[in-house]
Design a protein around this motif. Structure first.
Motif, short mmCIF file in Angstrom:
data_model
loop_
_atom_site.label_atom_id
_atom_site.label_comp_id
_atom_site.label_asym_id
_atom_site.label_seq_id
_atom_site.Cartn_x
_atom_site.Cartn_y
_atom_site.Cartn_z
N SER A 152 -32.07 42.53 -20.33
CA SER A 152 -31.48 42.46 -21.67
C SER A 152 -30.76 43.76 -22.07
O SER A 152 -29.87 43.73 -22.91
CB SER A 152 -32.54 42.12 -22.71
N ILE A 153 -31.12 44.86 -21.47
CA ILE A 153 -30.53 46.15 -21.84
C ILE A 153 -29.02 46.18 -21.56
O ILE A 153 -28.24 46.46 -22.48
CB ILE A 153 -31.27 47.32 -21.16
N PRO A 154 -28.56 45.88 -20.34
CA PRO A 154 -27.10 45.94 -20.12
C PRO A 154 -26.32 44.87 -20.89
O PRO A 154 -25.13 45.04 -21.13
CB PRO A 154 -26.93 45.77 -18.61
N PHE A 201 -28.59 33.45 -23.09
CA PHE A 201 -28.83 32.50 -22.00
C PHE A 201 -28.63 33.14 -20.64
O PHE A 201 -29.39 32.88 -19.70
CB PHE A 201 -27.93 31.27 -22.16
N ILE A 202 -27.62 33.99 -20.51
CA ILE A 202 -27.40 34.70 -19.24
C ILE A 202 -28.59 35.60 -18.95
O ILE A 202 -29.06 35.69 -17.81
CB ILE A 202 -26.08 35.50 -19.29
N THR A 203 -29.10 36.26 -19.98
CA THR A 203 -30.27 37.14 -19.82
C THR A 203 -31.49 36.34 -19.38
O THR A 203 -32.22 36.77 -18.48
CB THR A 203 -30.56 37.90 -21.13
N PHE A 204 -31.72 35.18 -20.01
CA PHE A 204 -32.83 34.33 -19.58
C PHE A 204 -32.69 33.94 -18.10
O PHE A 204 -33.65 34.00 -17.34
CB PHE A 204 -32.89 33.04 -20.43
N ALA A 205 -31.49 33.54 -17.70
CA ALA A 205 -31.27 33.10 -16.33
C ALA A 205 -31.46 34.23 -15.32
O ALA A 205 -32.18 34.08 -14.32
CB ALA A 205 -29.87 32.51 -16.19
N LEU A 206 -30.83 35.36 -15.58
CA LEU A 206 -30.94 36.48 -14.66
C LEU A 206 -32.35 37.09 -14.65
O LEU A 206 -32.85 37.49 -13.60
CB LEU A 206 -29.90 37.56 -15.00
N GLY A 207 -32.98 37.15 -15.81
CA GLY A 207 -34.35 37.67 -15.90
C GLY A 207 -35.32 36.79 -15.14
O GLY A 207 -36.19 37.29 -14.42
N GLY A 208 -35.17 35.48 -15.27
CA GLY A 208 -36.03 34.56 -14.53
C GLY A 208 -35.81 34.65 -13.03
O GLY A 208 -36.76 34.62 -12.24
N TRP A 234 -32.04 30.74 -33.85
CA TRP A 234 -32.06 32.16 -33.54
C TRP A 234 -31.14 32.96 -34.45
O TRP A 234 -31.14 34.20 -34.40
CB TRP A 234 -31.69 32.39 -32.08
N LYS A 235 -30.31 32.27 -35.23
CA LYS A 235 -29.37 32.91 -36.16
C LYS A 235 -28.43 33.88 -35.45
O LYS A 235 -28.33 35.06 -35.80
CB LYS A 235 -30.13 33.62 -37.29
N VAL A 236 -27.76 33.37 -34.40
CA VAL A 236 -26.82 34.17 -33.62
C VAL A 236 -25.50 33.42 -33.49
O VAL A 236 -25.45 32.21 -33.69
CB VAL A 236 -27.39 34.50 -32.22
N GLY A 237 -24.45 34.14 -33.15
CA GLY A 237 -23.16 33.53 -32.87
C GLY A 237 -23.10 33.03 -31.43
O GLY A 237 -24.02 33.26 -30.64
N TRP A 238 -21.98 32.38 -31.10
CA TRP A 238 -21.86 31.81 -29.75
C TRP A 238 -21.83 32.87 -28.66
O TRP A 238 -22.38 32.66 -27.58
CB TRP A 238 -20.64 30.91 -29.66
N LEU A 239 -21.21 34.01 -28.90
CA LEU A 239 -21.16 35.07 -27.89
C LEU A 239 -22.57 35.60 -27.61
O LEU A 239 -22.99 35.69 -26.44
CB LEU A 239 -20.25 36.21 -28.33
N GLN A 240 -23.30 35.91 -28.66
CA GLN A 240 -24.66 36.40 -28.47
C GLN A 240 -25.53 35.32 -27.84
O GLN A 240 -26.36 35.62 -26.98
CB GLN A 240 -25.28 36.89 -29.78
N PHE A 241 -25.36 34.08 -28.23
CA PHE A 241 -26.11 32.97 -27.65
C PHE A 241 -25.86 32.90 -26.14
O PHE A 241 -26.80 32.73 -25.35
CB PHE A 241 -25.71 31.66 -28.33
N THR A 242 -24.60 33.04 -25.74
CA THR A 242 -24.26 33.01 -24.32
C THR A 242 -24.90 34.18 -23.58
O THR A 242 -25.45 34.01 -22.48
CB THR A 242 -22.73 33.05 -24.14
N LEU A 243 -24.87 35.36 -24.17
CA LEU A 243 -25.50 36.52 -23.55
C LEU A 243 -27.01 36.35 -23.44
O LEU A 243 -27.62 36.77 -22.46
CB LEU A 243 -25.16 37.79 -24.35
N GLY A 287 -27.01 44.03 -23.95
CA GLY A 287 -27.08 44.36 -25.37
C GLY A 287 -27.98 43.44 -26.18
O GLY A 287 -27.81 43.31 -27.39
N GLN A 288 -28.95 42.82 -25.53
CA GLN A 288 -29.82 41.86 -26.21
C GLN A 288 -31.28 42.34 -26.27
O GLN A 288 -32.18 41.54 -26.50
CB GLN A 288 -29.75 40.50 -25.49
N PHE A 289 -31.49 43.62 -26.09
CA PHE A 289 -32.85 44.16 -26.05
C PHE A 289 -33.62 43.87 -27.34
O PHE A 289 -34.76 43.42 -27.30
CB PHE A 289 -32.82 45.67 -25.77
N ARG A 290 -32.99 44.11 -28.49
CA ARG A 290 -33.67 43.90 -29.77
C ARG A 290 -34.08 42.42 -29.93
O ARG A 290 -35.18 42.12 -30.38
CB ARG A 290 -32.78 44.31 -30.93
N PHE A 291 -33.19 41.50 -29.54
CA PHE A 291 -33.51 40.08 -29.63
C PHE A 291 -34.74 39.75 -28.79
O PHE A 291 -35.65 39.07 -29.24
CB PHE A 291 -32.32 39.21 -29.18
#
Length: 99
Positions: A69-71, A20-27, A9-18, A73-77
């Motif tokens: 993803s909006i809150p 994963f949190i988005t995937f979990a909460l969205g699901g 995904w070409k992301v850093g660890w912070l963005q990667f964590t965000l 900050g991962q909307f674009r991803f």
């Protein structure tokens, strides 16, 4: 496994964590919303409930993930992720291939 995904995904660890949190909460939101919507129309969880539940959450999942993803900050991803997913599933026409 996580390192490969992070690199893919070409992301850093912070963005990667965000992400994963988005995937979990969205699901989770998708599952709750789907269950709530079906309980408005069906009294009990019988075979009709489960027959409708799977297609409903399949439709709701992208919307829930984009909303969450909006809150974070991962909307674009997630817009890009869903476009790639839609292209692979044949739901979005690939601009790189000729008709």
């Amino acid at each position: 496994m996580f390192t490969r995904l992070k690199n893919k995904w070409k992301v850093g660890w912070l963005q990667f964590t965000l992400i994963f949190i988005t995937f979990a909460l969205g699901g989770s939101l998708c599952a709750r919303a789907g269950s709530w919507l079906l309980q408005l129309f069906l009294d009990e969880k019988n075979w009709v409930y489960w027959l409708l539940y799977v297609p409903l959450i399949t439709i709701l999942w992208p919307l829930c993930v984009l909303l969450i993803s909006i809150p974070f900050g991962q909307f674009r991803f997630f817009v890009n992720y869903l476009k790639k997913m839609g292209t692979k599933m044949g739901m979005i026409k690939d601009k790189n291939t000729s008709a």
